[in-house]
Design an enzyme around this catalytic site. Structure first.
Site, short mmCIF file in Angstrom:
data_model
loop_
_atom_site.label_atom_id
_atom_site.label_comp_id
_atom_site.label_asym_id
_atom_site.label_seq_id
_atom_site.Cartn_x
_atom_site.Cartn_y
_atom_site.Cartn_z
N ASP B 218 0.74 -1.12 -0.15
CA ASP B 218 -0.03 -0.01 0.01
C ASP B 218 0.75 1.26 -0.08
O ASP B 218 0.52 2.11 0.45
CB ASP B 218 -0.98 -0.05 1.12
N CYS B 542 22.52 4.91 54.42
CA CYS B 542 23.16 4.88 55.72
C CYS B 542 23.46 3.33 55.71
O CYS B 542 22.46 2.44 55.56
CB CYS B 542 22.33 5.05 56.73
N CYS B 545 21.12 1.67 59.31
CA CYS B 545 19.67 1.94 59.19
C CYS B 545 19.08 1.42 57.91
O CYS B 545 18.00 1.22 57.85
CB CYS B 545 19.09 2.94 59.94
N CYS B 560 23.74 10.08 58.37
CA CYS B 560 22.44 9.69 58.40
C CYS B 560 21.62 10.36 59.65
O CYS B 560 22.22 10.52 60.62
CB CYS B 560 22.39 8.04 58.69
N CYS B 563 19.95 7.71 62.45
CA CYS B 563 21.04 7.17 63.63
C CYS B 563 22.26 7.84 63.60
O CYS B 563 23.18 7.46 64.58
CB CYS B 563 20.97 5.59 63.05
#
Lengths: 372, 598
Positions: B218, B542, B545, B560, B563
């Site tokens: 086409d 960290c 933690c 951090c 902590c």
């Protein structure tokens, strides 16, 4: 020569392939060094076509099944004007298989007969016997006689009358019975209400007379040398107790039933067989190994699991992968309450955080560690 | 007793339903009752429905009495002369309008030749079975049904002159074709709806053949010189609006050139083409993202404290700019007022769209294609007479789609262009193929429409004879210039730092779930990682933690805040994942990042 092959290659090639090579070598009368050469070539090709470590066979299986399945969507549902028994096939059936639906929409059995009974007569007799019949199947007309408080049944076949009376009596012991021509009348005393009489009628009509429960229809069909009974409805456990039946070949299409009666290995084979059959019916050519993998995954835990939330996908070890799939909150909350740890060993969770996935080229690491 | 319902409400009953219905209809036909009234008697339901309300779809039919239509030759002659009108036919009970309900009682003949005594109505023409767009298609009954459907759909997408007053309008987006033509092969509908005033395409010479494979699948091979002569050119108009809104507290927008220093100020060059009033001049050439209307607006919230103290006005530049990726010329400007009395400015931009590779064209037979190659006229094949086709259509488009109507249109178009007369070919009643062939022969052409053609590049004669004729082509509203899009780097969204989405935002192209699966299946893990690192960031975590740490710039150290730990590790992750960790924290879930040395 066979000894040579067995000893030299038994570690490297499967027994079945070796046997086949042997057979061919014998047929073609190959010399020893020719057979050797052939085996070498087979070995080479065998290793070329083997999956390499790290290949994502799961994804490949999924793609190999689902790509042709997309074409199935367009083809199914479009059988205009087909008369006959409605059978689930095509995509709905495939979904049913992989979802491990508890009750398939059209449970069916294929029953084979033992050698000595494997003839048209026996098969037809057997087909008639196993179809479940309750009172309503044997009765042409039912009426309520309010004067006598009786339920009158018109029976098709006079010979069945005694059987009907027997089974009804077993359930309702205090009914009075009166026989006349083709009519049986059950007279009751405790019921006064029309409503209750009506209820009693329904109960009586529902009483099981003969045949095997759940088998709704049975058709005899001839295939090669075998006379096969195809049934609508399935009851593997009961069917297998019939002496004339070849239990080794008789199957049902109910995966859970197979699992209960024959165990998980049989269920695995059924999943593979049914899935493959469904796709082949639609003219889709999927390699059996992809389907086998799906079958393995669905059954390796000892019970049939569906591919989905409550089955395989829900059983993933990674919290993140499960949360990303469905029911996010449930998985996250549960994981946080239980202090779960996600090991990041799967594919999905590593894609999520942007790490190299442990598959393909990313599967391997340098093991040796050098001092700095 | 038959129940009678008027517009769905029960109003009474009758014992002679058939007589009542007949009386009502007779009264309507003689003009005693409104011709907008419809009556239906449903025998099986034993009820009569009288409908007078709005919203019913109705169509005109000729009334039949005793197997003969009430319309006569005299009527038709008088109609032609203009002595009577359609209204007169309606009033005298020769035609009437039928709605869906009354249709249940009617027995309608499609053609006059099919009439029997039982018929109650006759269709004006069999082609009235088609809707508006479908009735534009010539020879539709020679096409497969779905192709007519597609064809009708594409008529609706075609660019033409959608309204004669388009210069006075300010549509958000509209297309107007420059050199439109009336189709050589047309239907009655073209005359009825006054097609001359809003045509939608052009007649082109179509040769059915191949051109170096450029019209595979086409693709359309089109003549460059035809385009230069103005074939299928169109303008796209887009309207931009700016309102001078008023806000609470007496503040309002200011339309004009924004002063330097205002938030969002784009720099001097951005506004240099604007006249003093801040509204761009007509016929000014504008490009992507250029300012059309300069405007500043007060912000919804008060500014920071020091802004408030120093008395700096809290305003922001909100100029209206040309859409990203668009360009054009300022066509006209409307100045008006909204209902609220605020000043409203509409700027209409015009952009010339010359057919180019990638534009979508379609004939009326569901045969759509995309321009794949533009060939200079000298390289196009030509006939013995020197006719050079505008379009080369691939023959593979015919057998599977079975659009025989297209072939007949080519034939009819050829006859039309030779004889100088339009060919009328409505559904079910067209000029027959044989007549076309005879006429073609009488003009000295082969009756099958084929011609000997020569290769424009080599001058060699083609071994095969080529079917060539005239066909009506439409340009559809899917122009590449409005869709083309690519990106290497570009804007990202604020929230996730991932690329934006969509062409207008210069967005990225998504590598989706399934594409991702393909990379996995190939084992290309590192490619996958690279494709998905558009939002990668270094996040300080960290080590104690497992939460996100901060970097203190003054002390030049990371620590951090939870902590106090100072052993902080930078790890690479996607920003979206970091965002998810933050969201989990907001939901009181503590996502601890556990790290391991690799």
């Amino acid at each position: 020569m066979s000894e040579v092959l067995q000893t030299n290659y038994s570690d490297e090639l499967p027994k079945r392939i070796l046997e086949e090579i042997e057979k061919v070598a014998k047929e073609k009368r190959l010399k020893k060094n020719e057979a050797e050469k052939l085996t070498e070539e087979v070995k080479r090709r065998y290793f070329v076509s083997k999956f390499e470590p790290g290949d994502a066979i799961g994804i490949i299986a999924a793609q190999s099944i689902s790509e042709p399945a997309t074409q199935m969507t367009m083809r199914t549902y479009h059988f205009a004007g087909t008369a006959g028994i409605k059978v689930t096939y095509g995509l709905p059936r495939l979904i049913e298989i992989f979802d491990a639906k508890k009750d398939p929409e059209t449970p069916m059995m294929t029953i084979y007969l033992k050698k000595q009974f494997n003839n048209a007569e026996q098969a037809k007799k057997m087909a008639e016997e196993i179809v479940e019949k309750d009172v309503s199947n044997l009765v042409s007309n039912v009426s309520l006689n309010l004067n006598e408080n009786a339920i009158e049944l018109n029976v098709f076949d006079k010979r069945r009358m005694s059987a009907i009376i027997k089974v009804v009596k077993e359930v309702f012991t205090d009914l009075k019975v009166r026989e006349k021509d083709h009519t049986i009348a059950f007279i009751t005393k405790d019921v006064q209400d029309i409503k209750e009489l009506q209820k009693l009628k329904e109960k009586i009509l529902g009483i099981h007379v003969s045949g095997i429960k759940d088998i709704m229809n049975a058709v005899v069909r001839r295939e090669a040398d075998d006379w096969i009974i195809n049934t609508i409805g399935s009851n593997l456990e009961k069917i297998l107790t019939i002496d004339e039946i070849d239990g080794g070949r008789t199957i049902t299409n109910d995966i859970h039933e197979t699992m209960q009666v024959l165990g998980v290995e049989a269920a695995r084979n059924l999943v593979i067989g049914e899935a493959l059959k469904t796709m082949q019916e639609q003219g889709l050519d999927v390699d059996i190994r992809h389907v086998m993998l799906v079958g393995d995954i669905m059954t390796f835990k000892g019970a049939v699991m569906s591919i989905g939330r409550y089955g395989v996908a829900g059983g993933k070890t990674s919290i993140l992968a499960r949360a990303a799939f469905e029911e996010t909150i449930k998985h996250l909350v549960r994981a946080s309450i239980r202090n779960e740890v996600d090991e990041f060993k799967g594919i999905f969770e590593n894609v999520m955080i942007g790490q190299v996935i442990p598959s393909g080229t990313g599967m391997f690491d340098l093991i040796a560690k050098f001092d700095e | 007793m038959t129940e009678i319902f008027l517009d769905g409400r029960y109003i009474g009953g009758t014992k002679e339903p058939e007589k009542l219905v007949k009386d009502l209809r007779d009264k309507r036909r003689t003009g005693l009752l409104s011709n907008q009234l419809n009556v239906a008697f449903h025998k099986h339901m034993d009820e009569i429905k009288i409908l007078t309300d709005s919203g019913r779809v109705r169509r005109p039919l000729i009334i039949i009495e005793n197997g003969k239509p009430k319309i006569t030759k005299e009527h038709i002659e008088k109609l032609h002369k203009g002595e009577i009108t359609w209204e007169d036919l309606l009033k005298t009970g020769i035609v009437e309008y039928m709605d869906a309900e009354e249709e249940e009682n009617a027995y309608v003949a499609l053609r006059e030749s099919e009439l029997t005594n039982e018929h109650t109505h006759l269709e004006l023409d069999p082609s009235t079975i088609l809707g508006l767009s479908a009735s534009f298609i010539p020879y539709p009954e020679f096409n497969r049904g779905d192709r007519v459907n597609y064809g009708a759909k594409m008529v609706g997408q075609s660019i033409g002159i959608f309204a004669t007053n388009y210069l006075l309008r300010a549509d958000t987006k509209s297309n107007v074709m420059v050199y439109t033509q009336k189709p050589l092969v047309q239907t009655h509908t073209h005359t009825i709806i006054n097609y001359d005033n809003h045509p939608n395409g052009a007649n082109v010479v179509v040769a059915i053949g191949c051109y170096e494979g450029y019209n595979m699948e086409d693709g359309i091979v089109i003549n460059a010189n035809s385009i230069q002569r103005g074939l299928l050119w169109s303008y796209m108009y887009r309207t931009y609006e700016a309102e001078q809104k008023r806000y609470m507290g007496g503040q309002e927008d200011v339309i004009g050139i924004p002063q330097a220093g205002i938030r969002g100020y784009g720099g001097e060059d951005t506004y240099k083409h604007l006249p003093e009033d801040g509204i761009i001049n007509p016929e000014h050439r504008v490009e992507s993202d250029e300012v059309l209307i300069g405007r500043i607006s007060p912000l919804r919230f008060l500014g920071t404290m020091d802004q408030f103290i120093t008395g700096v006005e809290n305003i922001r530049e909100t100029s209206v700019r040309l859409r990203h990726g668009d360009d054009g010329t300022v066509d006209r400007i409307f100045l008006s007022e909204t209902i609220d009395g605020t000043k409203l400015i509409k700027v209409v931009i015009r952009d010339l769209k010359i057919p180019e590779i990638g534009d979508k064209l379609a004939s009326r037979h569901g045969q759509k294609g995309v321009i794949a190659l533009i060939v200079p006229q000298e390289d196009m094949p030509f006939t013995e007479d020197g006719v050079i086709p505008d379009i080369i259509f691939n023959p593979h488009g015919i057998p599977s789609r079975m659009t025989m109507g297209q072939l007949l249109e080519l034939l009819a178009g050829k006859v039309s262009s030779l004889s100088g007369k339009y060919i009328v070919a409505p559904a079910f009643n067209p000029v027959p193929e044989k007549e076309l062939r005879d006429k073609l022969k009488s003009h000295g052409f082969m009756n099958d429409g084929k011609e000997t053609m020569y290769d424009g590049r080599t001058g060699k004669k083609f071994t095969a004879q080529i079917f060539i004729g005239n066909c009506f082509y439409q340009k559809l509203d899917h122009l590449v210039s409005n869709k083309i899009h690519a990106r290497s780097r570009g804007p990202v969204t604020l929230l996730t730092k991932q690329p934006t989405e969509g062409r207008s935002k210069e967005g990225g192209l998504r590598l989706g779930e399934m594409e991702k699966d393909c990379l996995i299946a190939h084992g290309a893990s590192l490619v996958l990682k690279e494709r998905f690192d558009s939002d990668k960031t270094l996040v300080s975590i960290c080590s104690e933690c497992g939460l996100v740490a901060i970097f203190d710039k003054i002390k030049n150290r990371k620590y951090c805040t939870v902590c106090g730990e100072t052993k902080i590790i930078d790890i690479e992750m996607s920003y979206a994942f970091k965002l998810m960790l933050d969201e989990l924290k907001a939901m009181m879930i503590y996502p601890k990042v556990v790290m391991k040395e690799v």
